[in-house]
Design a protein around this motif. Structure first.
Motif, PDB file in Angstrom:
ATOM      1  N   HIS A   1     -14.840   2.998  -0.253  1.00 14.26           N
ATOM      2  CA  HIS A   1     -15.921   1.901  -0.022  1.00 14.26           C
ATOM      3  C   HIS A   1     -16.629   2.037   1.469  1.00 14.26           C
ATOM      4  O   HIS A   1     -17.270   1.088   1.764  1.00 14.26           O
ATOM      5  CB  HIS A   1     -15.677   0.582  -0.330  1.00 14.26           C
ATOM      6  CG  HIS A   1     -15.248   0.470  -1.720  1.00 14.26           C
ATOM      7  ND1 HIS A   1     -14.207   0.977  -2.549  1.00 14.26           N
ATOM      8  CD2 HIS A   1     -15.932  -0.375  -2.579  1.00 14.26           C
ATOM      9  CE1 HIS A   1     -13.966   0.669  -3.688  1.00 14.26           C
ATOM     10  NE2 HIS A   1     -15.295  -0.214  -3.877  1.00 14.26           N
TER      11      HIS A   1
ATOM     12  N   ASP B   1      -6.826  -3.959   6.936  1.00 15.30           N
ATOM     13  CA  ASP B   1      -7.191  -2.556   6.232  1.00 15.30           C
ATOM     14  C   ASP B   1      -6.536  -2.063   4.934  1.00 15.30           C
ATOM     15  O   ASP B   1      -7.071  -1.730   4.419  1.00 15.30           O
ATOM     16  CB  ASP B   1      -7.377  -1.456   7.444  1.00 15.30           C
ATOM     17  CG  ASP B   1      -8.363  -1.676   8.458  1.00 15.30           C
ATOM     18  OD1 ASP B   1      -9.299  -2.533   8.178  1.00 15.30           O
ATOM     19  OD2 ASP B   1      -8.443  -1.024   9.645  1.00 15.30           O
ATOM     20  N   CYS B   2      -5.068  -2.376   5.315  1.00 21.28           N
ATOM     21  CA  CYS B   2      -4.366  -2.164   4.202  1.00 21.28           C
ATOM     22  C   CYS B   2      -4.508  -2.882   2.890  1.00 21.28           C
ATOM     23  O   CYS B   2      -4.625  -2.103   2.083  1.00 21.28           O
ATOM     24  CB  CYS B   2      -2.989  -2.298   4.593  1.00 21.28           C
ATOM     25  SG  CYS B   2      -2.048  -1.401   5.846  1.00 21.28           S
TER      26      CYS B   2
ATOM     27  N   ALA C   1      -7.552   8.412   4.096  1.00 22.33           N
ATOM     28  CA  ALA C   1      -7.933   7.247   3.248  1.00 22.33           C
ATOM     29  C   ALA C   1      -9.073   6.607   3.557  1.00 22.33           C
ATOM     30  O   ALA C   1      -9.627   6.122   2.704  1.00 22.33           O
ATOM     31  CB  ALA C   1      -6.612   6.138   3.336  1.00 22.33           C
ATOM     32  N   THR C   2      -9.824   6.982   4.618  1.00 24.11           N
ATOM     33  CA  THR C   2     -11.203   6.503   4.872  1.00 24.11           C
ATOM     34  C   THR C   2     -12.072   6.944   3.842  1.00 24.11           C
ATOM     35  O   THR C   2     -13.109   6.390   3.751  1.00 24.11           O
ATOM     36  CB  THR C   2     -11.405   7.271   6.074  1.00 24.11           C
ATOM     37  OG1 THR C   2     -10.577   7.038   7.082  1.00 24.11           O
ATOM     38  CG2 THR C   2     -12.970   6.819   6.702  1.00 24.11           C
TER      39      THR C   2
ATOM     40  N   ASN D   1      -9.775   4.842  -0.130  1.00 30.34           N
ATOM     41  CA  ASN D   1     -10.335   3.591  -0.154  1.00 30.34           C
ATOM     42  C   ASN D   1     -11.915   3.632  -0.778  1.00 30.34           C
ATOM     43  O   ASN D   1     -11.910   2.749  -1.618  1.00 30.34           O
ATOM     44  CB  ASN D   1     -10.843   3.175   1.474  1.00 30.34           C
ATOM     45  CG  ASN D   1     -11.519   1.938   1.523  1.00 30.34           C
ATOM     46  OD1 ASN D   1     -10.851   0.879   1.029  1.00 30.34           O
ATOM     47  ND2 ASN D   1     -12.637   1.867   2.145  1.00 30.34           N
TER      48      ASN D   1
ATOM     49  N   LEU E   1      -7.583  -3.601   2.101  1.00 33.59           N
ATOM     50  CA  LEU E   1      -8.716  -3.056   1.459  1.00 33.59           C
ATOM     51  C   LEU E   1      -8.534  -1.808   0.954  1.00 33.59           C
ATOM     52  O   LEU E   1      -8.966  -1.521  -0.181  1.00 33.59           O
ATOM     53  CB  LEU E   1      -9.821  -2.798   2.730  1.00 33.59           C
ATOM     54  CG  LEU E   1     -10.505  -4.151   3.357  1.00 33.59           C
ATOM     55  CD1 LEU E   1     -11.345  -3.542   4.391  1.00 33.59           C
ATOM     56  CD2 LEU E   1     -11.279  -4.868   2.003  1.00 33.59           C
ATOM     57  N   VAL E   2      -7.557  -1.189   1.674  1.00 32.76           N
ATOM     58  CA  VAL E   2      -7.420   0.318   0.853  1.00 32.76           C
ATOM     59  C   VAL E   2      -6.594   0.106  -0.714  1.00 32.76           C
ATOM     60  O   VAL E   2      -6.836   1.006  -1.602  1.00 32.76           O
ATOM     61  CB  VAL E   2      -6.448   1.295   1.769  1.00 32.76           C
ATOM     62  CG1 VAL E   2      -6.044   2.468   1.096  1.00 32.76           C
ATOM     63  CG2 VAL E   2      -7.401   1.697   3.029  1.00 32.76           C
ATOM     64  N   ASN E   3      -5.548  -0.675  -0.303  1.00 30.19           N
ATOM     65  CA  ASN E   3      -4.925  -0.993  -1.706  1.00 30.19           C
ATOM     66  C   ASN E   3      -5.770  -1.535  -2.704  1.00 30.19           C
ATOM     67  O   ASN E   3      -5.552  -1.266  -3.953  1.00 30.19           O
ATOM     68  CB  ASN E   3      -3.865  -1.909  -1.320  1.00 30.19           C
ATOM     69  CG  ASN E   3      -2.827  -2.397  -2.485  1.00 30.19           C
ATOM     70  OD1 ASN E   3      -2.406  -1.569  -3.107  1.00 30.19           O
ATOM     71  ND2 ASN E   3      -2.735  -3.753  -2.861  1.00 30.19           N
TER      72      ASN E   3
ATOM     73  N   LEU F   1       0.823  -1.206   0.057  1.00 28.55           N
ATOM     74  CA  LEU F   1       0.172  -0.002   0.123  1.00 28.55           C
ATOM     75  C   LEU F   1       0.810   1.177  -0.142  1.00 28.55           C
ATOM     76  O   LEU F   1       0.498   2.141  -0.610  1.00 28.55           O
ATOM     77  CB  LEU F   1      -0.920  -0.095   1.224  1.00 28.55           C
ATOM     78  CG  LEU F   1      -1.808   1.151   1.448  1.00 28.55           C
ATOM     79  CD1 LEU F   1      -2.548   1.515   0.222  1.00 28.55           C
ATOM     80  CD2 LEU F   1      -2.482   1.254   2.867  1.00 28.55           C
TER      81      LEU F   1
ATOM     82  N   VAL G   1     -13.136   1.328   6.141  1.00 31.66           N
ATOM     83  CA  VAL G   1     -11.930   1.443   6.634  1.00 31.66           C
ATOM     84  C   VAL G   1     -11.828   2.817   7.203  1.00 31.66           C
ATOM     85  O   VAL G   1     -12.103   3.866   6.335  1.00 31.66           O
ATOM     86  CB  VAL G   1     -10.682   0.987   5.527  1.00 31.66           C
ATOM     87  CG1 VAL G   1      -9.344   1.330   6.246  1.00 31.66           C
ATOM     88  CG2 VAL G   1     -10.745  -0.200   5.009  1.00 31.66           C
TER      89      VAL G   1
ATOM     90  N   GLY H   1      -9.015  -0.500  -2.869  1.00 28.76           N
ATOM     91  CA  GLY H   1      -9.906   0.564  -3.425  1.00 28.76           C
ATOM     92  C   GLY H   1      -9.080   1.565  -4.094  1.00 28.76           C
ATOM     93  O   GLY H   1      -9.626   2.003  -5.207  1.00 28.76           O
TER      94      GLY H   1
END
Length: 397
Positions: free
Chosen positions: A207, A241-242, A200-201, A205, A244-246, A61, A210, A248
């Motif tokens: 979605h 969480d990383c 990044a929330t 991200n 999911l953000v990666n 990420l 996160v 997104g």
């Protein structure tokens, strides 16, 4: 011309999909980076591996985010405020911050009610006026903190001009909260900032599942200092969480184009609506900072702020009637949200400051999502019709 379309930076989509994602780094050859849930890693020798501080999923990420911000280094944090806290831990008692007066309520609260108790004073100044911002600088100023566009009034700050003010003094860090623009539309590091920070929330991200903060920078010494405050302070995000953000981020460029398209349609519609007093959107030619927008940005997100005619009762009725939009804090997800800043996200901002900024009872902040444009506009129309009765509407003319 910058700001005239939503094309973003060259190679952005390719970077989000490939940087830090090489399947060869995994023995399995997995195309999608796996989630490494381990909190402990075997060391080849005493102190020869990052140990508890490192995580392969987080590394993916951070490499990807650094690339899309046009930076050399990046760090992920457990929240946007975790990133803010870690950056401020670079300061010491007696240091001074000059911050934009129009900020995310949580940042304002942290500066006023946490840092102030630790001996770090903050002066809030209008950074849209370089003269006013420059006048707020002191010999002990060590950090300049701006948002552009701001939350919730969508004012723009000339980043190179602010950097030039900061560079007149020694060892002053310039941090730009880039949450509303995203690196798809604006790259603060290219404009001279030391740190580009994002919650990044929100859009990164995209979605709504996160909570995370991300920072990017070019200076290796600064990266090492911030890396230390991150791990010493404990604001590390989870591997899941990383992941999911990666994930997104892979669609960030696609989503931002649609957010921009929908928000422009909403802004253009609301500005002609007889029951709307004011619409604030940098993409509109009538926005007071539109020329700066065209110089500094390559488009804008789904954030639209407007004032409806009437009072708190009208605003409350609007919020009770809206259907496609959900009354909720946060922003930047695929779904449309509406916020009442004075009572929600900015309730912790002192009332006198809210009044001075214009954050009043009829100011509403829209996070325009990815629903069909027609459905979004029809929903706004029916809520406005319900919110402003004929008698109160006539009285406001």
């Amino acid at each position: 011309m910058a700001g005239s379309d939503s094309s973003g930076f060259p190679g952005f989509g390719t970077d989000t999909i490939h940087v830090g994602q090489d399947p060869n780094q995994w023995k399995s050859g997995a195309v999608i980076p796996p989630i490494s849930l381990s909190t402990t890693f075997k060391q080849t020798g005493p102190g020869e591996y990052p140990g508890r501080g490192g995580n392969p999923t987080r590394d993916c990420l951070e490499k990807c985010f650094a690339a899309v911000e046009g930076g050399k280094f990046a760090l992920a944090f457990s929240s946007g405020l975790g990133a803010t806290m870690s950056i401020c831990h670079l300061l010491k008692s007696g240091d001074h911050i000059v911050a934009m007066d129009d900020l995310y309520g949580g940042t304002n609260r942290y500066f006023r009610r946490i840092l102030a108790n630790m001996g770090v004073e903050t002066t809030f100044a209008d950074a849209t006026s370089i003269e006013k911002f420059s006048a707020a600088m002191r010999p002990n100023t060590k950090l300049v903190w701006i948002e552009t566009p701001t939350n919730p009034l969508l004012r723009l700050v000339d980043i190179p001009a602010v950097v030039a003010v900061a560079r007149k003094q020694k060892d002053v860090l310039v941090v730009v909260d880039n949450t509303f623009a995203t690196p798809y539309f604006q790259r603060p590091l290219d404009l001279g900032a030391d740190i580009s920070m994002s919650s990044a929330t929100k859009y990164i991200n995209g979605h709504g599942d996160v909570v995370m903060g991300l920072t990017a920078m070019n200076d290796e010494a600064l990266y090492k200092r911030l890396h230390f405050t991150l791990y010493a302070g404990g604001a590390c995000p989870s591997a899941f969480d990383c992941y999911l953000v990666n994930r997104g981020m892979k669609t960030l460029h696609v989503r931002m184009k649609e957010h921009f398209r929908n928000a422009m349609a909403v802004a253009n519609h609301l500005k002609t609506h007889p029951r709307v007093e004011t619409v604030i959107y940098p993409g509109l030619p009538e926005h007071p900072h539109h020329e700066l927008y065209k110089r500094q940005m390559k488009g804008f997100s789904g954030m639209v702020t407007f004032k409806l005619k009437g009072n708190l009762e009208n605003a409350t009725k609007f919020l009770q009637t809206i259907k496609v939009f959900t009354l909720a804090e946060s922003l930047g997800g695929f779904e449309s949200l509406v916020d009442h800043p004075a009572l929600m996200t900015h309730a912790s901002v002192p009332p006198e400051q809210r009044k001075e900024l214009g954050i009043d009872d009829t100011l509403l902040r829209l996070s325009v999502g990815l629903e069909d444009t027609k459905d979004i506009i029809e929903d706004l129309d029916q809520a406005l019709a319900a919110a402003v009765s004929l008698s109160s509407f006539i009285n406001t003319l």
